[in-house]
Design a protein around this motif. Structure first.
Motif, short mmCIF file in Angstrom:
data_model
loop_
_atom_site.label_atom_id
_atom_site.label_comp_id
_atom_site.label_asym_id
_atom_site.label_seq_id
_atom_site.Cartn_x
_atom_site.Cartn_y
_atom_site.Cartn_z
N LEU A 1 -12.73 -0.90 9.22
CA LEU A 1 -11.53 -0.14 9.58
C LEU A 1 -11.28 0.93 8.52
N MET A 2 -11.15 2.18 8.97
CA MET A 2 -10.73 3.26 8.08
C MET A 2 -9.29 3.61 8.42
N VAL A 3 -8.44 3.66 7.40
CA VAL A 3 -7.04 4.02 7.59
C VAL A 3 -6.73 5.20 6.69
N GLU A 4 -6.26 6.27 7.29
CA GLU A 4 -5.91 7.45 6.50
C GLU A 4 -4.40 7.72 6.52
N LYS B 1 -21.49 -10.33 1.79
CA LYS B 1 -20.43 -11.04 1.07
C LYS B 1 -19.10 -10.94 1.80
N ALA B 2 -18.88 -9.84 2.49
CA ALA B 2 -17.58 -9.60 3.12
C ALA B 2 -17.72 -9.65 4.64
N LYS B 3 -16.73 -10.26 5.28
CA LYS B 3 -16.74 -10.24 6.74
C LYS B 3 -16.25 -8.89 7.24
N ASN B 4 -15.22 -8.37 6.57
CA ASN B 4 -14.61 -7.11 7.01
C ASN B 4 -14.52 -6.13 5.84
N VAL B 5 -14.45 -4.85 6.19
CA VAL B 5 -14.18 -3.81 5.19
C VAL B 5 -13.04 -2.93 5.69
N ILE B 6 -12.05 -2.72 4.85
CA ILE B 6 -10.98 -1.77 5.17
C ILE B 6 -10.99 -0.68 4.11
N LEU B 7 -11.19 0.55 4.56
CA LEU B 7 -11.22 1.71 3.66
C LEU B 7 -9.95 2.52 3.87
N PHE B 8 -9.07 2.49 2.89
CA PHE B 8 -7.85 3.30 2.95
C PHE B 8 -8.11 4.61 2.23
N THR C 1 2.89 8.73 0.61
CA THR C 1 2.15 7.89 -0.34
C THR C 1 2.76 6.49 -0.35
N ILE C 2 4.08 6.43 -0.29
CA ILE C 2 4.76 5.12 -0.20
C ILE C 2 4.33 4.42 1.10
N MET C 3 4.23 5.21 2.17
CA MET C 3 3.80 4.63 3.46
C MET C 3 2.38 4.05 3.36
N LEU C 4 1.50 4.79 2.70
CA LEU C 4 0.14 4.29 2.49
C LEU C 4 0.19 2.96 1.73
N ASP C 5 1.05 2.93 0.70
CA ASP C 5 1.15 1.71 -0.10
C ASP C 5 1.62 0.52 0.75
N ASN C 6 2.57 0.78 1.63
CA ASN C 6 3.04 -0.29 2.52
C ASN C 6 1.91 -0.78 3.42
N ALA C 7 1.11 0.14 3.91
CA ALA C 7 0.00 -0.23 4.79
C ALA C 7 -1.04 -1.05 4.01
N VAL C 8 -1.27 -0.67 2.76
CA VAL C 8 -2.23 -1.41 1.93
C VAL C 8 -1.69 -2.82 1.65
N LEU D 1 2.58 4.07 9.96
CA LEU D 1 1.20 3.70 9.64
C LEU D 1 1.05 2.17 9.54
N THR D 2 2.08 1.50 9.05
CA THR D 2 2.01 0.03 8.96
C THR D 2 1.89 -0.60 10.34
N GLU D 3 2.61 -0.04 11.32
CA GLU D 3 2.51 -0.58 12.68
C GLU D 3 1.13 -0.30 13.27
N GLN D 4 0.58 0.86 12.95
CA GLN D 4 -0.76 1.19 13.43
C GLN D 4 -1.80 0.23 12.83
N VAL D 5 -1.66 -0.04 11.52
CA VAL D 5 -2.62 -0.92 10.86
C VAL D 5 -2.49 -2.34 11.41
N SER D 6 -1.26 -2.77 11.61
CA SER D 6 -1.05 -4.12 12.12
C SER D 6 -1.65 -4.25 13.53
N ALA D 7 -1.48 -3.23 14.36
CA ALA D 7 -2.09 -3.25 15.70
C ALA D 7 -3.61 -3.28 15.61
N ALA D 8 -4.14 -2.46 14.71
CA ALA D 8 -5.60 -2.40 14.55
C ALA D 8 -6.16 -3.74 14.10
#
Ligand SMILES: [Zn+2]
Length: 591
Positions: free
Chosen positions: A375-378, A121-128, A398-405, A355-362
């Motif tokens: 993609l797993m993002v911690e 069903k999904a092309k991609n999976v992102i696990l935060f 936690t705010i940073m995680l939220d921005n990445a999500v 973390l947002t820059e890392q996620v965007s690069a990934a």
């Protein structure tokens, strides 16, 4: 009437005979994806006569089911014990499997469930993964980044603003309390494991690399669907959560070997800290115990390489297929230090990406694979700061995680929602938001600082400045702050104040060997109070707790996220969304 003593004897006899029976891995009630690889191990209590040994699955001899000859190792680990171990076997038909192992005298029978999946069903999976993220972290992040008026939040966190939600149980096979290795391993493999272990069942032998392995999602998506894999964290990349997506070991501290597992698995994107164990012995900052240069090895294997935020942006612009970014010898610094306080190692690494820059690069690199990606993002420092009772730093991450999500969610929306996004903690921390800390001593002049802890109606609301565009208030040392305390602690000095210079460091080595004591550096902080710990003196920080964690999800396949779940079910949600056990794929496997 049965005497209690006799009942106790009967119980101990019962357990005694169980202890003598065989141990079988995977364990009883394991649920396995059809065709996923695993090591099959039977541990016999003592030496065995191979002629008397019988190991069957649904009545068929195991050598027939797995199409492998019987191999029984005698004198395992130089002890008077035998075992049977088959590497990399699979079960290619879904169903219930009764596994019986007998040494001729005692028999153990367990049950496995092998499941197939529907179509992809999904092309991609992102696990935060918010490491150690508790409900208190979430609420504090919401209060600071969204603000609140008359009891109603003025906005929603991206991590909460998802259509599906569940509570996830986190216990491991050895304990009600998990660490990040076995909890991340449950997400990555769908199997329970033990504290400090990942991608394996921790067996009775001493070698931390001979334990029976189970296949992880990174391997499955590559092997079956040719998908790309990305591992992103702000801790050391060898640390438990990121490593559990890739590595197989009983001992999470084996950083050198874990780097080798990363190299063997070759995930397409690797971004985090932990450079020290990539560098050959003798190089500045190196922690490797050998002469291997893993930065050079990854570069030779075609990886673009970056060590700063600027480099990351410029390297991504060259559209690499593989990307390695290592931005700190150890853990990266959290958002509060990088953006505002400049504590920690920011003086040494002034340009660590967010973390947002890392996620965007990934996302840039991974989304070029037409077969999709996992993609797993911690956000991993939430946990480490919380261990240190440094709640402000944990909340900012936690705010940073939220921005990445939010970034990933917007990215997925723009593509027409072909991506399953999961946000979950791996285990809880026993912290709670109990009110505010109010410096207005007019309400309690000449009283100790604890009198500033306001509860119920007195707590009111904190007075952090309005957040910036990323959701961060510019100051944490305001006059009415959130009061967040841990239910577990070593002896320490409570200062009731944020630590503005460096992350909190509550303990130092104690006088007895292996013991810890309160760090005197905080003793003379104005109003500091000695707080007697409730943990063993051998423990230097707050510890994890066993409450369920929150999982939120959106995108194709997320409808399975609801109600009460086990951590092993998170793996199942992902493999269902990707159709990793769909009949077209398993058909190929069976051929
Ligand atoms: Zn932890």
């Amino acid at each position: 009437m049965r005497s209690p003593l006799l009942a106790a004897c009967a119980a101990s006899l019962l357990f005694g005979s169980v202890a003598q029976a065989q141990t079988i891995y995977p364990i009883d009630r394991a649920e396995m994806l059809v065709g996923a690889r695993f090591d099959f191990k039977v541990e016999f209590a003592g030496p065995v006569d191979p002629a008397k040994v019988s190991v069957t699955l649904n009545g068929k001899d195991h050598s027939e089911v797995f199409r492998r000859p019987v191999v029984i190792v005698d004198g395992e680990d130089n002890r008077n014990q035998a075992s049977l171990l088959l590497h990399d076997v699979t079960l290619n038909e879904p169903g219930t499997y009764k596994v019986r192992a007998s040494d001729g005298t005692s028999t153990r029978e367990i049950t496995w469930t092998v499941y197939a999946t529907g179509p992809r069903k999904a092309k991609n999976v992102i696990l935060f993964i918010g490491d150690g993220m508790s409900p208190a972290h979430r609420v504090a992040a919401r209060l600071l980044s969204k603000q609140i008026a008359e009891g109603k939040a003025l906005g929603k966190l991206a991590i909460d603003d998802m259509p599906q939600m569940a509570l996830v149980a986190t216990a491991g096979m050895d304990s009600i309390i998990t660490d990040s290795a076995n909890s991340a391993s449950a997400y990555a493999t769908g199997h329970k494991s033990s504290v400090n272990a990942m991608g394996v069942y921790a067996d009775r032998t001493a070698d931390p690399f001979d334990d029976p392995r189970v296949e992880n999602i990174a391997s499955l998506v590559k092997r079956r669907l040719g998908m790309a894999v990305g591992i992103v964290t702000n801790t050391e990349i060898e640390d438990a959560t990121p490593a559990a997506m890739i590595a197989h070991t009983r001992r999470r501290a084996e950083y050198d070997r874990i780097v080798e597992h990363f190299f063997a698995a070759q995930p397409d994107v690797i971004l985090g800290g932990g450079l020290a164990n990539f560098l050959p012995k003798g190089a500045p900052g190196a922690k490797r115990r050998d002469d291997k240069d893993y930065v050079a090895k990854f570069k030779d294997a075609g990886y673009a390489y970056a060590t700063t935020g600027k480099q990351l942006a410029s390297v991504v612009a060259t559209r690499p297929n593989k990307l390695l970014g290592l931005f700190n010898l150890g853990n990266m610094d959290g958002a509060l230090d990088r953006r505002f306080l400049k504590g920690g190692t920011v003086w040494k690494y002034p340009d660590q990406p967010d973390l947002t820059e890392q996620v965007s690069a990934a996302l840039d690199v991974l989304s070029r694979n037409p077969a999709g990606f996992f993609l797993m993002v911690e956000s991993g420092m939430i946990d480490k700061y919380t261990h240190l009772l440094d709640m402000e730093r944990a909340v900012y991450d936690t705010i940073m995680l939220d921005n990445a999500v939010r970034l990933a969610r917007d990215w997925a929306k723009a593509r027409g929602d072909d991506t399953l996004i999961l946000v979950v903690a791996d285990h809880n921390h026993p912290i709670s938001l109990i009110g505010t800390i109010d410096d207005d001593m007019a309400k309690a002049p000449d009283k100790p600082l604890r009198e500033r802890v306001r509860v119920y109606a007195d707590a009111g609301f904190p007075n952090y400045p309005a957040p910036d565009r990323q959701g961060y208030p510019a100051r944490v040392d305001v006059s009415r702050r959130l009061a967040i305390f841990s239910a577990s602690s070593p002896d320490y000095y409570e200062t009731f104040r944020p630590k503005l210079d460096n992350p909190n460091d509550p303990t130092v080595a104690g006088d007895e060997k292996g013991a810890f004591k309160a760090n005197d550096a905080y003793k003379n902080a104005p109003g500091a109070m000695f707080r007697l710990g409730n943990l063993s003196k051998l423990i230097n920080a707050s510890v994890h707790s066993g409450e369920d964690v929150i999982l939120t999800a959106m995108g194709p396949g997320s409808e399975r996220v609801r109600g009460s779940m086990d951590n092993t079910d998170v793996f199942r949600v992902m493999v269902e969304a990707l159709g990793l056990g769909a009949s077209d794929i398993t058909g190929q496997i069976n051929r």
